[in-house]
Design a protein around this motif. Structure first.
Motif: not given
Length: 326
Positions: A233-255
């Protein structure tokens, strides 16, 4: 019913009067009795029911079966049945070599796992000791808050050493440079974790430590017991890490404009879940009985991957518990 005259004569009469019936001639008193009829099986006869002397087919063909210590009358080699799970006797040496190879590989893998967890224990001991000092000692806590430049320097050291360790996974024979770099990496990440922990209350730090310990123990037991292969499931984990990075950038901008507690807690919860899945993935890579596995020579890389997962789980849970306590 049979008449008395039809019965066979007594033994004494049969010895002295051989005239009776069709009974075979018996020797007189004093002479030795003849030996019993010898067994001479006919070759090629199919084995018949046991217990009949002189019948054809009572026993198998001579030379096919023989008891230990007796040679075959025909001079041919004796065939002895084996219980080797379908492996003929000629391949017993190959089977022993295969089993010894499997045993050696298993023992090597177990020694590799022990070495990785020994290094990981030392890393976690250093990290949580630094976190405890930064949390309980007020002068140190005020120092790291007052001088954030050291924190940013530790982040730079963290990324540089991490790239070196990932790109140079082969161990050095003359001097363990990889262990030295791993120690520098551990100190850098420990300082980062201690600095982040200094901004939270002691109750939140202790709560995050306890939850992290429970999660790590549960994940380790699950990985050693389950038959589900997460290494594919390495591909799924890679996608999950990319999604986490995008959510982190959005959260940092909003906060940065307005602090939203639920958004911060949501991002931290997602991060803890993603790194827990990474911990499952890396633990199964360490075990080695799945589709993918880490080489037993890459013990530094194995300890590094588990250490990063556990520390990030702690930091994300700390953000959740810190927001909850506030």
């Amino acid at each position: 019913m049979t008449s008395k005259s039809d019965n066979p004569p007594p033994y004494e009469d049969a010895l002295h009067h051989p005239k009776y019936g069709n009974y075979p001639h018996q020797p007189q008193h004093g002479s030795p009795l003849p030996p019993p009829p010898s067994y001479s099986p006919s070759p090629g006869m199919y084995p018949g029911p046991p217990g009949y002397w002189g019948q054809e087919g009572v026993y198998p063909q001579a030379g096919t079966w023989a008891a230990p210590g007796f040679s075959s009358p025909s001079g041919r080699p004796t065939t002895i049945p084996t219980l080797s799970a379908g492996v003929p006797p000629s391949n017993q040496g190959e089977m022993e070599d295969f089993l010894s190879t499997q045993w050696e590989s298993t023992s090597i893998r177990h020694a590799f796992i022990r070495k990785v967890y020994l290094i990981l224990t030392a890393q976690l001991a250093v990290t949580f000791s630094v976190v405890a000092v930064f949390t309980f000692v007020d002068p140190v806590r005020l120092f790291v808050i007052r001088y954030p430049g050291i924190y940013w320097a530790s982040i730079v050291v963290y990324f540089i050493v991490y790239c070196i360790l990932v790109c140079c996974k082969e161990p050095r024979r003359r001097f363990p440079w990889n262990l030295v770099l791993l120690g520098i990496f551990t100190l850098a990440l420990s300082y980062m974790s201690g600095t982040i922990s200094s901004y939270y209350e002691t109750k939140a730090v202790f709560l995050a430590m306890g939850i992290t310990a429970l999660v790590c123990i549960a994940v380790t037991i699950f990985c050693f017991q389950t038959k589900v292969d997460f290494t594919s499931c390495g591909g799924l984990l890679c996608i999950a890490s990319v999604v986490l990075m995008i959510i982190g950038i959005v959260t940092a901008i909003v906060l940065s404009f307005q602090y939203v507690p639920w958004l911060h807690m949501l991002y931290a919860a997602i991060g803890a879940i993603v790194y827990t899945l990474f911990l499952v993935y890396n633990t199964q890579l360490l075990i080695g009985n799945r589709e993918l596995a880490i080489s037993p020579e890459e013990y530094v890389y194995g300890a590094l991957s588990l250490y990063i997962d556990i520390v990030h789980i702690f930091l994300f849970i700390l953000q959740v518990s810190g927001s909850a306590t506030e």
